[in-house]
Design an enzyme around this catalytic site. Structure first.
Site, PDB file in Angstrom:
ATOM      1  N   ASN A 284       0.847  -1.196   0.000  1.00 38.93           N
ATOM      2  CA  ASN A 284       0.000   0.000   0.000  1.00 38.93           C
ATOM      3  C   ASN A 284       0.883   1.247   0.000  1.00 38.93           C
ATOM      4  O   ASN A 284       2.109   1.141  -0.017  1.00 38.93           O
ATOM      5  CB  ASN A 284      -0.949  -0.028   1.202  1.00 38.93           C
ATOM      6  CG  ASN A 284      -0.192  -0.083   2.518  1.00 38.93           C
ATOM      7  OD1 ASN A 284       0.523   0.838   2.877  1.00 38.93           O
ATOM      8  ND2 ASN A 284      -0.318  -1.204   3.219  1.00 38.93           N
TER       9      ASN A 284
ATOM     10  N   ASP B 187      -4.578  -6.352   5.277  1.00 37.60           N
ATOM     11  CA  ASP B 187      -5.613  -7.161   5.914  1.00 37.60           C
ATOM     12  C   ASP B 187      -5.686  -8.552   5.280  1.00 37.60           C
ATOM     13  O   ASP B 187      -6.176  -9.488   5.887  1.00 37.60           O
ATOM     14  CB  ASP B 187      -6.976  -6.477   5.777  1.00 37.60           C
ATOM     15  CG  ASP B 187      -7.049  -5.230   6.647  1.00 37.60           C
ATOM     16  OD1 ASP B 187      -6.496  -5.262   7.763  1.00 37.60           O
ATOM     17  OD2 ASP B 187      -7.632  -4.228   6.202  1.00 37.60           O
TER      18      ASP B 187
ATOM     19  N   LYS C  16       8.415 -17.706 -10.376  1.00 38.10           N
ATOM     20  CA  LYS C  16       7.636 -16.637 -11.010  1.00 38.10           C
ATOM     21  C   LYS C  16       6.446 -17.227 -11.767  1.00 38.10           C
ATOM     22  O   LYS C  16       6.602 -18.182 -12.522  1.00 38.10           O
ATOM     23  CB  LYS C  16       8.550 -15.862 -11.975  1.00 38.10           C
ATOM     24  CG  LYS C  16       7.867 -14.674 -12.602  1.00 38.10           C
ATOM     25  CD  LYS C  16       8.826 -13.878 -13.466  1.00 38.10           C
ATOM     26  CE  LYS C  16       8.069 -12.845 -14.256  1.00 38.10           C
ATOM     27  NZ  LYS C  16       8.133 -13.025 -15.679  1.00 38.10           N
TER      28      LYS C  16
ATOM     29  N   PHE D 245      -4.135   3.076  14.822  1.00 39.90           N
ATOM     30  CA  PHE D 245      -4.496   4.077  13.822  1.00 39.90           C
ATOM     31  C   PHE D 245      -5.642   3.531  12.976  1.00 39.90           C
ATOM     32  O   PHE D 245      -5.847   2.321  12.914  1.00 39.90           O
ATOM     33  CB  PHE D 245      -3.297   4.386  12.911  1.00 39.90           C
ATOM     34  CG  PHE D 245      -2.387   5.447  13.465  1.00 39.90           C
ATOM     35  CD1 PHE D 245      -1.643   5.211  14.609  1.00 39.90           C
ATOM     36  CD2 PHE D 245      -2.277   6.675  12.836  1.00 39.90           C
ATOM     37  CE1 PHE D 245      -0.805   6.180  15.126  1.00 39.90           C
ATOM     38  CE2 PHE D 245      -1.439   7.664  13.346  1.00 39.90           C
ATOM     39  CZ  PHE D 245      -0.703   7.420  14.489  1.00 39.90           C
TER      40      PHE D 245
ATOM     41  N   LYS E 157     -13.537   0.306  16.249  1.00 40.28           N
ATOM     42  CA  LYS E 157     -12.208  -0.326  16.260  1.00 40.28           C
ATOM     43  C   LYS E 157     -11.600  -0.311  17.654  1.00 40.28           C
ATOM     44  O   LYS E 157     -11.000  -1.299  18.088  1.00 40.28           O
ATOM     45  CB  LYS E 157     -11.264   0.390  15.285  1.00 40.28           C
ATOM     46  CG  LYS E 157     -11.382  -0.137  13.879  1.00 40.28           C
ATOM     47  CD  LYS E 157     -10.501   0.596  12.895  1.00 40.28           C
ATOM     48  CE  LYS E 157     -11.021   0.332  11.491  1.00 40.28           C
ATOM     49  NZ  LYS E 157     -10.335   1.086  10.459  1.00 40.28           N
TER      50      LYS E 157
ATOM     51  N   LYS F  47     -10.921  -3.958  19.205  1.00 41.83           N
ATOM     52  CA  LYS F  47      -9.511  -4.360  19.327  1.00 41.83           C
ATOM     53  C   LYS F  47      -8.941  -4.084  20.714  1.00 41.83           C
ATOM     54  O   LYS F  47      -7.755  -4.254  20.944  1.00 41.83           O
ATOM     55  CB  LYS F  47      -8.681  -3.642  18.264  1.00 41.83           C
ATOM     56  CG  LYS F  47      -9.151  -3.932  16.835  1.00 41.83           C
ATOM     57  CD  LYS F  47      -8.174  -3.415  15.799  1.00 41.83           C
ATOM     58  CE  LYS F  47      -8.716  -3.619  14.391  1.00 41.83           C
ATOM     59  NZ  LYS F  47      -7.675  -3.604  13.374  1.00 41.83           N
TER      60      LYS F  47
HETATM   61  N1  CTP Z   1      -3.832  -3.520  11.993  1.00 37.35           N
HETATM   62  C1  CTP Z   1      -3.141  -4.586  12.528  1.00 37.35           C
HETATM   63  N2  CTP Z   1      -3.114  -5.773  11.885  1.00 37.35           N
HETATM   64  C2  CTP Z   1      -3.794  -5.947  10.734  1.00 37.35           C
HETATM   65  C3  CTP Z   1      -4.533  -4.877  10.193  1.00 37.35           C
HETATM   66  C4  CTP Z   1      -4.522  -3.671  10.839  1.00 37.35           C
HETATM   67  O1  CTP Z   1      -2.529  -4.428  13.573  1.00 37.35           O
HETATM   68  N3  CTP Z   1      -3.737  -7.115  10.128  1.00 37.35           N
HETATM   69  C5  CTP Z   1      -3.818  -2.259  12.734  1.00 37.35           C
HETATM   70  C6  CTP Z   1      -3.194  -1.094  12.013  1.00 37.35           C
HETATM   71  O2  CTP Z   1      -1.802  -1.004  12.272  1.00 37.35           O
HETATM   72  C7  CTP Z   1      -3.919   0.077  12.623  1.00 37.35           C
HETATM   73  C8  CTP Z   1      -5.285  -0.506  12.980  1.00 37.35           C
HETATM   74  O3  CTP Z   1      -5.128  -1.918  12.976  1.00 37.35           O
HETATM   75  O4  CTP Z   1      -3.299   0.534  13.804  1.00 37.35           O
HETATM   76  C9  CTP Z   1      -6.411  -0.163  12.070  1.00 37.35           C
HETATM   77  O5  CTP Z   1      -6.112  -0.534  10.751  1.00 37.35           O
HETATM   78  P1  CTP Z   1      -7.211  -0.441   9.603  1.00 37.35           P
HETATM   79  O6  CTP Z   1      -6.669  -1.159   8.418  1.00 37.35           O
HETATM   80  O7  CTP Z   1      -7.673   0.963   9.433  1.00 37.35           O
HETATM   81  O8  CTP Z   1      -8.401  -1.185  10.255  1.00 37.35           O
HETATM   82  P2  CTP Z   1      -8.979  -2.585  10.105  1.00 37.35           P
HETATM   83  O9  CTP Z   1      -9.253  -3.102  11.457  1.00 37.35           O
HETATM   84  O10 CTP Z   1      -8.114  -3.415   9.244  1.00 37.35           O
HETATM   85  O11 CTP Z   1     -10.396  -2.306   9.468  1.00 37.35           O
HETATM   86  P3  CTP Z   1     -10.885  -1.926   8.005  1.00 37.35           P
HETATM   87  O12 CTP Z   1      -9.766  -2.283   7.074  1.00 37.35           O
HETATM   88  O13 CTP Z   1     -12.090  -2.701   7.841  1.00 37.35           O
HETATM   89  O14 CTP Z   1     -11.113  -0.442   8.079  1.00 37.35           O
END
Ligand code: CTP
Length: 432
Positions: free
Chosen positions: A211, A280, A290, A325, A339, A343
């Site tokens: 990303n 995620d 490859k 975050f 969240k 969490k």
């Molecule tokens: N995060 C994490 N591990 C993951 C995904 C996210 O620890 N596998 C953490 C990120 O570092 C951040 C927080 O979760 O501090 C929120 O990340 P975000 O991607 O915005 O939230 P998600 O819970 O993944 O929800 P969504 O993608 O549905 O918004």
């Protein structure tokens, strides 16, 4: 702020070296113990005796001029310094510092300096030399390592040109140094773990999913925490920005790597700031070779990555503070509160990445801080460094409040203690 502080003053070979005598004088008058290190070229412009008379200390020039057999001068100096000032810094001095060359007393001393105390540089050179992209690049490299600069002023230069290149005035240099030393040390001894950057999920040996995270927000948090005295571990994924100096840097690639690195260090951590943009989903299978194209379409099956923040929330001790975050494009408050609750994060720092100047790649950010109960604070658009400082203050206050509560619970009639570093270290004693 300078009273009783040991300041290394590095003087390099430019005509502005004569102004370095005034810098030495200002710092000495303000109560600093000034140790001057000159390059050989600097001594062509000003005699070491000038600085010796001002500072009442022997000036060091030669790396091999070891006066005291018990110590190695450049290591000893670097260890003892509360701050380092290089004024003037020539283009050559900047290049040596940026590249890590150590061929004289000043450059070896700076190499031995571990970045725990401020380094302030006042460049001075010809206007075209200063504008040269290579000089600017070296300054950028040094900035990325946490070095501070007092920019040169504009005006008539000794070389006959008019423009930017004149060393900042000695008062400016002394003032900037005082301001740097006045930075709060309210995280002294507190153990802060920061995650930053993007994770990389491999599809095959040459392709991956990632990303746009630049790492700037997390790096700013790590740098600010270090400047405030914390012991910082920075777990960093892919990032364009330069990580700060003076922190334990752990490089990782995938969400799983980050999970392993963070979880292993979590028990010895007081405050966690999870600024990384973690994938995620990852490819369900990683091809060892490859992938070759064949059909007109291909389907990539993805599986969930472990949620690091959620796992930290589940394992969290009462004294640990967890700051997550959330990058959102809509319904920011609603998602952030959800969240924080799901969490078990103490705070969720939400940014609306659809706004200009916010989020990935920018040097600025605008965030809202939430707990599971709702909005705590809104931080309007400002530098990521100042966002970082405010977040650390919020984290420190929560950490100190818990330490105070733990002390009240465990001590018999003793005061819970003030917020800040002392209660921070007490928290560890009572909670582990
Ligand atoms: N995060 C994490 N591990 C993951 C995904 C996210 O620890 N596998 C953490 C990120 O570092 C951040 C927080 O979760 O501090 C929120 O990340 P975000 O991607 O915005 O939230 P998600 O819970 O993944 O929800 P969504 O993608 O549905 O918004």
């Amino acid at each position: 702020m300078l009273q009783g502080k040991t300041v290394i003053l590095g003087v390099t070979g430019g005509i502005a070296a004569y102004k370095a005598a005034a810098v030495a004088s200002k710092l000495t008058q303000a109560g600093a113990d000034v140790r001057v290190v000159m390059t050989a070229s600097a001594t062509k412009f000003v005699a070491p005796l000038t600085f010796q008379a001002i500072t009442r200390h022997r000036v060091v020039v030669d790396t091999f001029d070891e006066e005291d057999a018990a110590v190695i001068s450049h290591i000893d100096l670097a260890d003892r310094a509360d701050a380092v000032v290089v004024a003037p810094a020539t283009a050559n001095a900047l290049a040596k510092l940026a590249l890590g060359l150590g061929d004289d007393m000043l450059s070896t001393t700076l190499l031995a300096h571990r970045g725990r105390t401020p380094v302030l540089i006042a460049p001075a050179m010809n206007v075209h030399m200063y504008a040269n992209p290579i000089v600017q690049q070296h300054m950028e490299t040094l900035r990325g390592r946490g070095v501070h600069f007092v920019e040169p002023g504009e005006g008539f230069l000794a070389c006959g040109y008019t423009g930017k290149g004149r060393m900042a005035e000695p008062e400016q240099i002394a003032d900037k140094l005082s301001a740097l030393l006045a930075a709060p040390r309210d995280l002294d001894g507190v153990r802060v773990l920061v995650t930053a950057g993007a994770t990389v999920e491999r599809i095959d040996p040459v392709r991956y999913l990632t990303n746009d995270s630049s790492g700037k927000m997390g790096f700013a948090v790590a740098e600010a925490a270090r400047a405030r005295g914390a012991r910082v571990t920075l777990v960093a994924g892919r990032a364009d920005a330069q990580p700060p100096a003076g922190v334990e840097l752990v490089r990782v690639e995938s969400a799983q790597d980050m999970y392993d690195a963070v979880l292993a260090r979590f028990p010895e951590t007081d405050i966690v700031v999870k600024a990384a943009a973690v994938a995620d989903y990852r490819p369900a299978a990683r091809a060892d070779r490859k992938l070759k194209k064949s059909a007109d379409e291909m389907t990539l099956t993805l599986e969930r990555t472990p949620d690091i923040l959620k796992e930290l929330g589940a394992r969290k001790r009462p004294d640990q503070v967890l700051i997550g975050f959330a990058a959102e494009t809509h319904d920011v408050a609603q998602y952030a509160v959800l969240k924080a609750a799901s969490k078990r994060a103490d705070f969720i720092v939400a940014n609306d990445v659809s706004q200009p100047g916010v989020g990935f790649g920018h040097d600025t950010n605008a965030v809202s801080v939430f707990t599971a109960d709702g909005l705590v604070e809104e931080l309007p658009l400002q530098s990521k460094r100042s966002v970082a400082d405010r977040l650390l203050t919020i984290g420190r206050e929560a950490f100190a409040a818990r330490a105070a509560a733990a002390n009240a619970g465990t001590s018999t009639g003793a005061s819970a203690g003030a917020s800040g570093a002392s209660s921070a270290s007490e928290a560890r004693e009572t909670s582990t």
